[in-house]
Every structure is written in C-alpha cells, then in structure tokens.
Design a protein around this motif. Structure first.
Motif, PDB file in Angstrom:
ATOM      1  N   THR A 106      -6.299  -2.613  -2.931  1.00  0.00           N
ATOM      2  CA  THR A 106      -5.297  -3.173  -2.021  1.00  0.00           C
ATOM      3  C   THR A 106      -5.476  -2.633  -0.606  1.00  0.00           C
ATOM      4  N   THR A 107      -5.857  -1.379  -0.484  1.00  0.00           N
ATOM      5  CA  THR A 107      -6.138  -0.815   0.831  1.00  0.00           C
ATOM      6  C   THR A 107      -7.305  -1.542   1.493  1.00  0.00           C
ATOM      7  N   SER A 108      -8.311  -1.889   0.709  1.00  0.00           N
ATOM      8  CA  SER A 108      -9.454  -2.636   1.242  1.00  0.00           C
ATOM      9  C   SER A 108      -9.054  -4.048   1.658  1.00  0.00           C
ATOM     10  N   THR A 124       1.000   4.009  -2.998  1.00  0.00           N
ATOM     11  CA  THR A 124       0.709   5.404  -2.682  1.00  0.00           C
ATOM     12  C   THR A 124       1.801   6.320  -3.223  1.00  0.00           C
ATOM     13  N   LEU A 153      -4.635   0.830  -5.902  1.00  0.00           N
ATOM     14  CA  LEU A 153      -4.381   1.278  -4.529  1.00  0.00           C
ATOM     15  C   LEU A 153      -5.635   1.151  -3.669  1.00  0.00           C
ATOM     16  N   LYS A 154      -6.778   1.524  -4.202  1.00  0.00           N
ATOM     17  CA  LYS A 154      -8.030   1.442  -3.447  1.00  0.00           C
ATOM     18  C   LYS A 154      -8.366  -0.004  -3.092  1.00  0.00           C
ATOM     19  N   GLU A 163      -7.397  -3.732   5.009  1.00  0.00           N
ATOM     20  CA  GLU A 163      -8.384  -3.526   6.068  1.00  0.00           C
ATOM     21  C   GLU A 163      -9.013  -4.847   6.491  1.00  0.00           C
ATOM     22  N   VAL A 192       0.840  -1.205   0.000  1.00  0.00           N
ATOM     23  CA  VAL A 192       0.000   0.000   0.000  1.00  0.00           C
ATOM     24  C   VAL A 192       0.870   1.247   0.000  1.00  0.00           C
ATOM     25  N   ASP A 193       1.934   1.236   0.783  1.00  0.00           N
ATOM     26  CA  ASP A 193       2.835   2.385   0.848  1.00  0.00           C
ATOM     27  C   ASP A 193       3.494   2.638  -0.510  1.00  0.00           C
TER      28      ASP A 193
END
Length: 256
Positions: free
Chosen positions: A61-63, A32, A58-59, A66, A28-29
């Motif tokens: 992978t962020t999910s 970004t 990115l969206k 979470e 994620v980093d």
C-alpha cells in the motif's frame, strides 16, 4: 471472544478499528498503527500470523501511495477509491472477528483463528492473508468502487490498466518481502534457486488478481440481484477459505 482474540491490546484494537480511513495516506497510517498493535497481541506477539500479512500489506500500500504521488496512474481517483474500499473490508473483518460476529468472512476466519496460536510459519501466513484479501475482498471492493464512480469494469480501460499496475508493484516488492520471511537455511535454498521462486510467485499474484477482476465482472452483472449476489459471495468465501486452510496446513510449509 473479544478478550481471547486481542487480549491486553483489546482497547487499542477496538479504537483503531472504530472507523474507516477515507484516503490512501490514511490507509497507510492505519496499517502502520495496526502493525504496532498486532505485534503486541498475546501470546505470539510479533510472531502472530496476522502481523506477517499486515507487514506485507503495508509495504504494498505504501508503494501504491508513492505511485499516486508520482502521477503514475491514468485514473488516480479510481485507484485511490479502490484502495480505500479494499482496506475497509480488511478492517471490517478484524472488527467482526474480534466482536465474535457471524458476519466475519470464513476466508478471514481461517487466518484469524490462528492469532492466538499455534504459531504459523511466516510466508504461509502472509500468503493466507493475501488469499483472503484478493480472492474474497478484492472483487467486492472493485464493484463498490465502480458503483461509486459510476463506471463499469471494462477490460483495457484506463481503470483496468491502472489495476494491472499493481501487479508491477507486487513484482518489485515480492523478492525482498519473501526473503524477509525466510530462515537462514531457506535463504540458502532460495539463493540456489536464483530468480525462479520470485518469478512463479509473481506469476501467481498476477493470475490471482486477474481472477479477482473476472469475479468482479460477474458480481457486477448480478449486483441488483440479492439472491444471485449472495450466492456469489458464498462461493467466493468458501473457495478462499478452502485455499486458506490449505496454505496454513503442513503442506503450506513447502511455500518456504
């Protein structure tokens, strides 16, 4: 080749792609930071087609991260490893293309050659990136993950059920992501269509990811056969490249 691709952000891109992330927070980093760099690539800047795809990636992978933090997966080690292996193939393709390497998959080259223009519409651009990443990268990422963990790609296993959870993440995020790529007049048509566009695009992602799982099983069966593996790689790359060209053609504008 390098300068013509990344231009003034060549050094930033080279530094960013010099290593692989080793866990999902690091993925994620890196995505970004990559988004920031991509939106500075001349001449299209934030309008370049790769930035459109990276924003979606990115969206999603962020999910995934979470859900990992929330303990939603039966085998979090599998999902985490798959996420890392999956991302590595994307970062490798960017590095190889920037270096002018012939190792860059054709599936990615179709989209990456558009970074310097002409401009592409956002939704077909994002779709072309999803095509390359799922139809080409994902089967190989699955094989590498199963090989690393010492397990097999078996239907209805914990790993398979975790894999299918990603379809839910796409379904949850597709409406907002897709509308973010639309212009005002397209949003009006989208409103008139109700949930139809969201439904069929969700179904398409689910079907495409199921095909990727089946292709991973085929690759798994020939993983020790170098000639057979190379043949499968070429087949998947060619198929994904052909679909990518279609998505980025004038016909692809109908996606919006």
């Amino acid at each position: 080749m390098t300068e013509s691709v990344w231009g003034s952000v060549h050094d930033d891109m080279t530094a960013l792609l010099s290593g692989h992330p080793d866990d999902v927070p690091a993925v994620v980093d890196q995505l970004t930071k990559l988004q920031d760099v991509l939106e500075r690539v001349p001449p299209l800047l934030a309008s370049n087609p790769l930035a459109d795809f990276n924003r979606l990636y990115l969206k999603i992978t962020t999910s995934v991260l979470e859900r990992l933090y929330a303990g939603r997966f039966a085998d979090p080690a599998f999902l985490a490893r798959l996420d890392v292996e999956f991302a590595a193939r994307y970062f490798d393709a960017l590095r190889q293309f920037g270096d002018g390497s012939t190792c860059c998959p054709r599936a990615w080259g179709v989209l990456l050659r558009r970074v310097a223009g002409p401009d592409c519409r956002p939704l077909p651009s994002a779709a072309a990136g999803v095509n390359a990443h799922i139809n080409f990268d994902l089967p190989f990422a699955l094989v590498t993950t199963f090989d690393h963990l010492g397990s097999d790609p078996i239907d209805d296993s914990d790993q398979h059920r975790d894999y299918l959870q990603i379809n839910e993440i796409f379904a949850e995020n597709i409406p907002g992501l897709r509308r973010g790529y639309l212009e005002r007049w397209q949003l009006l048509i989208d409103t008139m269509n109700g949930d139809l566009d969201d439904w069929w695009q969700g179904e398409l992602i689910e079907y495409t990811r199921d095909v990727a799982w089946r292709n991973a099983q085929k690759l798994w069966a020939v993983r020790h056969d170098l000639a057979g593996l190379a043949q499968e790689r070429d087949r998947l790359d060619q198929n994904a490249a052909s679909l990518g060209r279609l998505l980025l053609s004038p016909l692809g504008a109908f996606l919006q």
